[in-house]
Design an enzyme around this catalytic site. Structure first.
Site, PDB file in Angstrom:
ATOM      1  N   GLU A  65      -4.039   7.527  -3.808  1.00 54.19           N
ATOM      2  CA  GLU A  65      -4.547   7.091  -5.113  1.00 54.19           C
ATOM      3  C   GLU A  65      -5.928   7.680  -5.396  1.00 54.19           C
ATOM      4  OE1 GLU A  65      -4.392   2.837  -5.439  1.00 54.19           O
ATOM      5  OE2 GLU A  65      -2.290   2.748  -4.879  1.00 54.19           O
ATOM      6  N   ARG A  84       0.863  -1.183   0.000  1.00 50.15           N
ATOM      7  CA  ARG A  84       0.000   0.000   0.000  1.00 50.15           C
ATOM      8  C   ARG A  84       0.897   1.229   0.000  1.00 50.15           C
ATOM      9  NH1 ARG A  84      -3.484  -2.765  -1.524  1.00 50.15           N
ATOM     10  NH2 ARG A  84      -5.602  -3.048  -0.695  1.00 50.15           N
ATOM     11  N   HIS A  87      -1.727   0.432  -9.878  1.00 51.60           N
ATOM     12  CA  HIS A  87      -2.275  -0.568  -8.946  1.00 51.60           C
ATOM     13  C   HIS A  87      -2.749  -1.814  -9.700  1.00 51.60           C
ATOM     14  CE1 HIS A  87      -3.771  -0.740  -4.589  1.00 51.60           C
ATOM     15  NE2 HIS A  87      -3.728  -1.980  -5.051  1.00 51.60           N
TER      16      HIS A  87
END
Length: 319
Positions: free
Chosen positions: A266, A237, A284
């Site tokens: 994000e 993450r 991602h």
């Protein structure tokens, strides 16, 4: 009939399976569910199949005294967008989708190692811009991956899958840092501290889960311990790595490069990071294989089905 919300347009196989068992509302928006909508969903639906970014945080949960929702089935292994303890306090069970994401996420880790060390992103940009002058013996020299020491931060399922690819595929010695003692099925050495891992590794791969304890785990001090020839890969993450400290280290060439599949805010990516040629950035993509995303959705649905039958959730999370 159990009424459920699908917060995004999931793969068609998942949507069809949901409609076979439940009264489904499909939210077509591509962006995450903001707090107000999350709170409303808790009032309107028996279960929610949610995913990355959907704001089922303490603030959203606090807006609903008596939620109708009994299950938040998260599509993904990471669940830092859900306050699990606050949900459980409201009588809402939370699940995730471990195991099925392991191999595809590890593949992206390996892809980023190769792309970053061998300057693949930079090379493709040169070709697409029509700026390639042709082959020459010293053009775009990168770093040979085979035989380099890889350091894994967090030796869970994904960390072990990355280590397996590195060791057996590329002959790389494996070091790892884990908060608890961990046995492994492959030759790997556990080190005592994160700083030691950063200092001894040619390539550091971050696979640790996102928790309040791991937020900012890798900051300026840890990056300073890396070799100037070292590479940082993050497939966990974004907020586990201090983004500003990483940008500074890349700009100063204090480390050789970084490969990032995740970012702190994000889908925002800092312009300073995008300007760096020694950073490979992907949107991602860790689980972005059709088979994986279908398996994730079907696993999430099975947790909702288990609840509807009065059974324990197979992948229930503890608050």
């Amino acid at each position: 009939m159990t009424r459920i919300l699908l917060t995004r347009h999931f793969p068609e196989k998942v949507i069809e399976a949901a409609r076979e068992s439940f009264d489904v509302t499909l939210r077509e928006a591509a962006h995450f569910l903001p707090e107000e909508e999350a709170a409303q969903a808790l009032r309107d639906y028996d279960a929610v199949l949610c995913t990355l970014g959907d704001r089922f945080n303490a603030e959203a949960l606090a807006q609903v005294d008596s939620p109708r929702t009994r299950v938040l089935a998260n599509f993904g292994v990471g669940y830092n967008h859900i306050d699990v303890a606050a949900a459980r306090a409201k009588g809402i069970a939370v699940s995730n989708t471990p195991d099925v994401v392991t191999e595809s996420t590890a593949d992206i880790g390996m892809a980023l190692i190769l792309a970053t060390c061998r300057r693949i992103g930079e090379g493709e940009r040169i070709v697409r811009a029509g700026k390639w002058p042709g082959w020459n013996p010293t053009q775009m020299l990168g770093t040979h991956v085979s035989g380099k020491t890889v350091g894994i931060v967090g030796m869970g399922r994904i960390g072990q899958a990355v280590a397996q690819r590195c060791h057996y595929g590329f002959g790389m010695p494996v070091l790892f840092y884990n908060r608890s003692l961990k046995g492994t099925a492959l030759p790997a050495l556990q080190v005592d501290s994160l700083t030691e891992l950063m200092a001894e590794s040619d390539i550091v791969v971050v696979t640790v889960p996102a928790t309040p304890e791991t937020r900012g785990l890798i900051g300026a001090e840890e990056l300073a311990a890396m070799r100037p020839t070292g590479f940082l890969i993050n497939i966990a993450r974004g907020d586990i790595v201090d983004e500003a400290a990483l940008i500074d280290a890349l700009q100063r060439r204090a480390i050789a490069g970084a490969g990032l599949d995740v970012f702190a805010r994000e889908p925002e990516v800092p312009e300073a990071l995008m300007a760096l040629e020694n950073a490979v950035l992907t949107p991602h993509l860790g689980t972005a294989a059709l088979e994986t995303r279908e398996a994730m959705g079907l696993m999430a649905l099975e947790n909702i089905r288990a609840w509807s039958r009065g059974e324990a959730l197979p992948q229930a999370l503890e608050g």
